[in-house]
Design a protein around this motif. Structure first.
Motif, PDB file in Angstrom:
ATOM      1  N   GLY A  98       0.782  -1.219   0.000  1.00 18.97           N
ATOM      2  CA  GLY A  98       0.000   0.000   0.000  1.00 18.97           C
ATOM      3  C   GLY A  98       0.813   1.269   0.000  1.00 18.97           C
ATOM      4  N   ASP A  99       2.114   1.177   0.282  1.00 20.80           N
ATOM      5  CA  ASP A  99       2.932   2.389   0.344  1.00 20.80           C
ATOM      6  C   ASP A  99       3.222   2.973  -1.031  1.00 20.80           C
ATOM      7  OD1 ASP A  99       2.923   1.958   3.038  1.00 20.80           O
ATOM      8  OD2 ASP A  99       4.963   1.167   3.139  1.00 20.80           O
ATOM      9  N   ASN A 100       3.156   2.161  -2.065  1.00 20.73           N
ATOM     10  CA  ASN A 100       3.567   2.595  -3.399  1.00 20.73           C
ATOM     11  C   ASN A 100       2.397   2.941  -4.318  1.00 20.73           C
ATOM     12  OD1 ASN A 100       6.335   2.042  -2.771  1.00 20.73           O
ATOM     13  ND2 ASN A 100       5.929  -0.133  -3.098  1.00 20.73           N
ATOM     14  N   PHE A 101       1.159   2.841  -3.827  1.00 26.87           N
ATOM     15  CA  PHE A 101      -0.005   3.093  -4.672  1.00 26.87           C
ATOM     16  C   PHE A 101      -0.967   4.035  -3.964  1.00 26.87           C
ATOM     17  CE2 PHE A 101       1.491  -1.175  -5.766  1.00 26.87           C
ATOM     18  CZ  PHE A 101       1.649  -1.056  -7.139  1.00 26.87           C
ATOM     19  N   ILE A 125      -5.139   5.660 -20.600  1.00 22.48           N
ATOM     20  CA  ILE A 125      -3.849   5.898 -19.950  1.00 22.48           C
ATOM     21  C   ILE A 125      -3.286   7.265 -20.359  1.00 22.48           C
ATOM     22  CG2 ILE A 125      -1.463   5.095 -19.782  1.00 22.48           C
ATOM     23  CD1 ILE A 125      -2.560   2.237 -20.170  1.00 22.48           C
ATOM     24  N   VAL A 126      -3.345   7.569 -21.646  1.00 19.82           N
ATOM     25  CA  VAL A 126      -2.749   8.814 -22.133  1.00 19.82           C
ATOM     26  C   VAL A 126      -3.485  10.028 -21.579  1.00 19.82           C
ATOM     27  CG1 VAL A 126      -2.323  10.207 -24.199  1.00 19.82           C
ATOM     28  CG2 VAL A 126      -1.816   7.755 -24.212  1.00 19.82           C
ATOM     29  N   PHE A 127      -4.815   9.966 -21.566  1.00 21.30           N
ATOM     30  CA  PHE A 127      -5.606  11.124 -21.141  1.00 21.30           C
ATOM     31  C   PHE A 127      -6.089  11.009 -19.694  1.00 21.30           C
ATOM     32  CE2 PHE A 127      -6.035  10.980 -25.760  1.00 21.30           C
ATOM     33  CZ  PHE A 127      -5.695  12.282 -26.094  1.00 21.30           C
ATOM     34  N   ASN A 128      -5.602   9.969 -18.983  1.00 23.07           N
ATOM     35  CA  ASN A 128      -5.959   9.792 -17.562  1.00 23.07           C
ATOM     36  C   ASN A 128      -7.481   9.798 -17.390  1.00 23.07           C
ATOM     37  OD1 ASN A 128      -5.455   9.375 -14.856  1.00 23.07           O
ATOM     38  ND2 ASN A 128      -5.275  11.548 -14.381  1.00 23.07           N
ATOM     39  N   ARG A 129      -8.131   8.979 -18.207  1.00 24.41           N
ATOM     40  CA  ARG A 129      -9.588   8.998 -18.271  1.00 24.41           C
ATOM     41  C   ARG A 129     -10.167   7.757 -17.608  1.00 24.41           C
ATOM     42  NH1 ARG A 129     -12.849   8.176 -23.849  1.00 24.41           N
ATOM     43  NH2 ARG A 129     -12.203   6.062 -23.325  1.00 24.41           N
ATOM     44  N   VAL A 130     -11.238   7.947 -16.839  1.00 26.58           N
ATOM     45  CA  VAL A 130     -11.986   6.849 -16.238  1.00 26.58           C
ATOM     46  C   VAL A 130     -13.454   7.085 -16.540  1.00 26.58           C
ATOM     47  CG1 VAL A 130     -12.630   5.665 -14.106  1.00 26.58           C
ATOM     48  CG2 VAL A 130     -10.302   6.501 -14.396  1.00 26.58           C
ATOM     49  N   PHE A 135      -8.312   4.656  -9.306  1.00 26.80           N
ATOM     50  CA  PHE A 135      -6.957   4.127  -9.442  1.00 26.80           C
ATOM     51  C   PHE A 135      -6.989   2.696  -9.951  1.00 26.80           C
ATOM     52  CE2 PHE A 135      -4.050   1.169  -7.334  1.00 26.80           C
ATOM     53  CZ  PHE A 135      -2.868   1.518  -7.954  1.00 26.80           C
ATOM     54  N   TYR A 136      -7.893   1.893  -9.418  1.00 28.39           N
ATOM     55  CA  TYR A 136      -7.922   0.476  -9.802  1.00 28.39           C
ATOM     56  C   TYR A 136      -8.274   0.313 -11.281  1.00 28.39           C
ATOM     57  CZ  TYR A 136      -7.627  -0.574  -4.849  1.00 28.39           C
ATOM     58  OH  TYR A 136      -7.203  -0.663  -3.545  1.00 28.39           O
ATOM     59  N   HIS A 137      -9.150   1.154 -11.766  1.00 27.83           N
ATOM     60  CA  HIS A 137      -9.491   1.067 -13.189  1.00 27.83           C
ATOM     61  C   HIS A 137      -8.313   1.500 -14.063  1.00 27.83           C
ATOM     62  CE1 HIS A 137     -13.770   0.075 -12.762  1.00 27.83           C
ATOM     63  NE2 HIS A 137     -13.751   0.856 -11.696  1.00 27.83           N
ATOM     64  N   ILE A 140      -8.822  -4.426   2.083  1.00 27.48           N
ATOM     65  CA  ILE A 140      -9.392  -4.551   0.738  1.00 27.48           C
ATOM     66  C   ILE A 140      -8.533  -3.817  -0.283  1.00 27.48           C
ATOM     67  CG2 ILE A 140     -11.378  -3.940  -0.692  1.00 27.48           C
ATOM     68  CD1 ILE A 140     -13.151  -4.403   1.675  1.00 27.48           C
ATOM     69  N   SER A 141      -7.987  -2.667   0.082  1.00 27.53           N
ATOM     70  CA  SER A 141      -7.192  -1.895  -0.869  1.00 27.53           C
ATOM     71  C   SER A 141      -5.964  -2.669  -1.326  1.00 27.53           C
ATOM     72  CB  SER A 141      -6.780  -0.571  -0.234  1.00 27.53           C
ATOM     73  OG  SER A 141      -5.975  -0.798   0.924  1.00 27.53           O
ATOM     74  N   ARG A 142      -5.329  -3.392  -0.418  1.00 28.23           N
ATOM     75  CA  ARG A 142      -4.123  -4.150  -0.779  1.00 28.23           C
ATOM     76  C   ARG A 142      -4.467  -5.436  -1.518  1.00 28.23           C
ATOM     77  NH1 ARG A 142      -3.247  -0.746   3.092  1.00 28.23           N
ATOM     78  NH2 ARG A 142      -1.132   0.047   3.510  1.00 28.23           N
ATOM     79  N   VAL A 143      -5.525  -6.095  -1.079  1.00 30.02           N
ATOM     80  CA  VAL A 143      -5.998  -7.268  -1.826  1.00 30.02           C
ATOM     81  C   VAL A 143      -6.399  -6.867  -3.239  1.00 30.02           C
ATOM     82  CG1 VAL A 143      -7.846  -8.988  -1.966  1.00 30.02           C
ATOM     83  CG2 VAL A 143      -6.709  -8.557   0.216  1.00 30.02           C
TER      84      VAL A 143
END
Length: 458
Positions: free
Chosen positions: A131-134, A315-320, A428-430, A150-153
């Motif tokens: 969890g320290d790197n994300f 990824i390029v446009f940081n879109r979700v 972030f997960y997406h 849950i965040s780390r899993v």
């Protein structure tokens, strides 16, 4: 109200038992069909993990269809999620390290338990350090909150999902489409069989010669021992000794010739199996079902290209995506086609169908992958350890599926999952899924391309 609660509890308990039975049956019929079950606890752990995973998908469908009252669903969610986290973080890792220590050391119970506890603490340390790197969690949550777990899993599970999805999106059209199949004829298969037979005859001939030389060497050794004390026969002893040395040299030469022939024979056999599989694929592609899968392969190819393109754009446009596919589709129908429809009703029906399809395909796809992976690397000594690892991966995979499936649901149903999972950084997960999927798909394309070019029919 009490009757409804008892009914809801019966539905969840019955579902849990049914899913546990399915997991048990899959475990016995697929994973351990060629092995004897040595540790019953391994089978129980796998089946319980599978049952809890399926119950979480079931609860998503219950939220959409509005089965059970909201309080009962919330309690069932909390039970399933907390139980799964306890299994993934505490029970499975601890039992895995205990099994490793038992197989490696023959020590007392206290020593085994102490070593297991130390290894489990090391696992917890690295699990926590993920969890320290994300940017996966808001800083307001405490160290022991459920969001922390849950965040780390989710990071591990989403990574596994993206890797499998990227490879599957590329491998599916490669295995289904006839354009990637090499033409294999009966003559090709017969020529390879002839090579295998010739190589086998050479090995048999050399092994016969080897047995004959070893028999001659044993006779010469017997002659040396019987004449060693007689001076008159010292010259004969020298002659026999030199003969024995020559026999040993010949034996060493023949053994050196047999080893590469056997290795070459294994390669020939594997190539013959590959040719037979290619021939079967060509014959299968001519059937009605084979033609159906060939057409399906083109669909998978279009999906793969589209998914790679969309992931690159995201990824390029940081879109979700903000709107789920169901709501977006209904808006298109209403705006562009001019149909007046009950948006709430059709949103519920389409969401139910979409989530059901995702759940079934996720469970089926993961089980098929686990079966292939287990059959490829398992043996009678490592089978229990491998199953524990697969159960760990499966549990993290399905928790991550629930986390990602949230985006495919309308806002009213999405809010329930958000409440259950906690205040996570869902965006972030997406994005992480898109990054890993793109890397996995590109690596799979390169790997399959090289593998396809390196397999000429000889």
């Amino acid at each position: 109200m009490l009757g409804i609660d008892i009914y809801d509890a019966g539905v969840i308990a019955g579902s849990q038992i049914a899913f546990f039975g399915l997991g048990w049956l899959f475990f016995m019929k697929q994973l351990f069909k060629d092995y004897e079950v040595q540790q019953r606890m391994v089978q129980i752990s796998f089946s319980v993990t599978f049952a809890l995973s399926c119950v979480m998908f079931e609860l998503i469908i219950f939220e959409i269809v509005d089965i059970m009252n909201p309080t009962s669903r919330l309690m069932a969610w909390q039970f399933a999620l907390h139980s799964m986290l306890v299994i993934l973080i505490f029970l499975l890792p601890f039992y895995f390290f205990l099994s490793c220590c038992r197989s490696l050391f023959n020590s007392s119970t206290a020593v085994l338990t102490g070593t297991t506890v130390v290894l489990w603490l090391v696992f917890i340390y690295f699990f926590w350090k993920i969890g320290d790197n994300f940017p996966i969690l808001s800083t307001k949550h405490g160290i022991l909150s459920i969001e922390q777990a849950i965040s780390r899993v989710g990071v591990i599970g989403v990574t596994v999902m993206a890797v499998l999805s990227g490879f599957g999106a590329v491998n599916a059209p490669y295995t289904c489409m006839t354009i990637f199949m090499r033409p294999v004829t009966d003559e090709d298969v017969e020529q390879m069989k002839q090579k295998v037979r010739q190589n086998l005859h050479m090995i048999i001939a050399k092994k016969r010669r080897l047995l004959q030389l070893e028999a001659d060497l044993s006779k010469s050794a017997f002659s040396m021992s019987s004449n060693r004390e007689e001076g008159f026969f010292r010259r004969v002893i020298g002659t026999v000794a030199s003969l024995g040395t020559g026999l040993r040299d010949q034996i060493g030469t023949i053994k050196a010739e047999i080893e590469p022939l056997e290795e070459f024979g294994r390669h020939l056999f594997l190539e013959m199996v590959e040719l037979n599989n290619g021939k079967d694929r060509v014959e299968y592609s001519k059937t009605l079902q084979g033609r159906y899968f060939n057409v399906l392969g083109y669909f998978f190819s279009i999906y793969c290209v589209w998914k790679i393109f969309i992931c690159t754009i995201n990824i390029v446009f940081n879109r979700v995506g903000k709107i789920d596919p169901v709501t977006k589709g209904i808006e298109i129908v209403v705006m562009w086609m001019g149909y007046e429809i009950d948006a709430r009703f059709w949103s519920q029906q389409v969401s139910f169908a979409l989530v059901g399809v995702i759940a079934v395909t996720s469970v089926r796809g993961l089980l098929i992958t686990l079966t292939k992976f287990f059959n490829a690397i398992s043996n009678r000594k490592s089978q229990n350890l491998i199953v524990l690892i697969l159960a760990q991966i499966m549990g993290m995979y399905f928790i991550s599926s629930v986390l990602l499936i949230r985006m495919n649901m309308p806002l009213e149903y999405r809010q329930v999952i958000t409440t259950i999972l906690g205040d996570l950084q869902f965006n972030f997960y997406h994005r992480w899924f898109d990054v890993i999927f793109l890397l996995s798909a590109l690596a799979s394309i390169l790997f399959l391309y090289l593998a396809h070019k390196k397999r000429p029919i000889r």
